[in-house]
Design a protein around this motif. Structure first.
Motif, PDB file in Angstrom:
ATOM      1  N   ALA A 239       0.824  -1.204   0.000  1.00 19.56           N
ATOM      2  CA  ALA A 239       0.000   0.000   0.000  1.00 19.56           C
ATOM      3  C   ALA A 239       0.864   1.262   0.000  1.00 19.56           C
ATOM      4  N   VAL A 240       1.977   1.238   0.762  1.00 15.08           N
ATOM      5  CA  VAL A 240       2.875   2.391   0.804  1.00 15.08           C
ATOM      6  C   VAL A 240       3.500   2.620  -0.571  1.00 15.08           C
ATOM      7  N   THR A 242       2.279   1.740  -3.430  1.00 11.05           N
ATOM      8  CA  THR A 242       1.232   2.194  -4.332  1.00 11.05           C
ATOM      9  C   THR A 242       0.925   3.671  -4.121  1.00 11.05           C
ATOM     10  N   ALA A 243       0.840   4.072  -2.861  1.00 13.56           N
ATOM     11  CA  ALA A 243       0.548   5.470  -2.551  1.00 13.56           C
ATOM     12  C   ALA A 243       1.653   6.399  -3.061  1.00 13.56           C
ATOM     13  N   ARG A 244       2.903   5.985  -2.925  1.00 14.74           N
ATOM     14  CA  ARG A 244       4.021   6.783  -3.416  1.00 14.74           C
ATOM     15  C   ARG A 244       3.935   6.924  -4.943  1.00 14.74           C
ATOM     16  N   GLU A 246       1.221   6.685  -6.851  1.00 16.85           N
ATOM     17  CA  GLU A 246       0.083   7.526  -7.237  1.00 16.85           C
ATOM     18  C   GLU A 246       0.367   9.001  -6.969  1.00 16.85           C
ATOM     19  N   ALA A 247       1.228   9.259  -5.973  1.00 23.73           N
ATOM     20  CA  ALA A 247       1.593  10.632  -5.659  1.00 23.73           C
ATOM     21  C   ALA A 247       2.738  11.166  -6.516  1.00 23.73           C
TER      22      ALA A 247
END
Length: 251
Positions: A239-240, A242-244, A246-247
């Motif tokens: 999840a981390v 993926t979040a990085r 997407e950001a």
């Protein structure tokens, strides 16, 4: 367990896929390289528009790349006629989709037998029943899709995909339409197909929990593989990453 001398189930070499032409052209895959070793479970993740579905379609022979080469079970897709490509897909590729795609008028057993019949082969005695038993649905063989829950329909779809013992099974958001418990059952079945039978699974997903069942995770952005997690990885770590992504934060 994959062996060093076993050729990969699927290999993409500098694959580019463009849609349209001129200034309106859209590049969905950009000189992408990816290898999916036999007997492994790979999850493919990335933001919307990153090329996940296009990768799956090109890797499965559902779409032809604009440039580059795709090899499925040792056979180069480049140059194959549509008829030869269809035969290759029927014999060596399995599919599981979010929407199940079962034939409403057929029973569970008839749906599972369908790939064999399309390939011109009559199922051996007990073959379909054995596949349904593998996914825990031997007692639902005579039921039509409308008489099955969503999780049961997806398990029928997995049995249908595996009945030909394909070189690779592609799963496109296989838990996306399921509740949490049914999703866990489907992921367990995919994991067991790798661990027990040496099946190769390539799964497109947006769910870190689903991706955590894989041996590795490929992260896509702008049509390229930009990050990879190999070995067991927990959903929080995925999840981390993926979040990085997407950001727009570099890995």
């Amino acid at each position: 367990m994959t062996r060093a001398d076993t050729p990969p189930a699927v290999e993409l070499s500098r694959v580019t896929k463009r849609y349209g032409g001129g200034e309106q052209a859209v590049t969905a895959l950009d000189r992408l390289d990816a290898v999916f070793p036999s007997g492994t479970f790979t999850a493919v993740m990335g933001p919307s528009g990153s090329g996940k579905s296009t990768l799956l379609h090109c890797a499965a022979g559902l779409d032809r790349p604009t440039e580059g080469a795709v090899t499925i079970d040792g056979t180069s897709v480049t140059g194959l006629s549509e008829r030869a490509l269809t035969r290759l897909r029927r014999a060596r590729v399995g599919f599981v989709f979010q929407a199940f795609n079962l034939v409403a008028a057929l029973t569970a057993a008839q749906n599972v037998a369908l790939p064999l019949r399309l390939a011109g082969r009559r199922p051996a005695a007990g073959e379909v029943t054995a596949m349904l038993a593998e996914v825990g649905l031997a007692d639902r063989a005579g039921h039509r899709p409308s008489e099955l829950s969503g999780g049961q329909q997806q398990r029928v779809a997995i049995a249908r995909a595996l009945v030909t013992r394909p070189a690779v099974l592609f799963a496109d958001e296989p838990t996306g339409a399921l509740d949490a418990a049914s999703g866990r059952d489907v992921l367990r079945l995919l994991r067991e197909s790798v661990d027990r039978h040496g099946q190769t699974v390539v799964m497109v997903t947006h769910d870190p929990f689903a991706a955590a069942h894989a041996d590795r995770v490929l992260f896509l952005a702008d049509g390229r593989v930009v990050d990879e997690l190999s070995g067991p990885a927990g959903a929080p770590e995925i999840a981390v990453r993926t979040a990085r992504l997407e950001a727009g934060v570099p890995s």
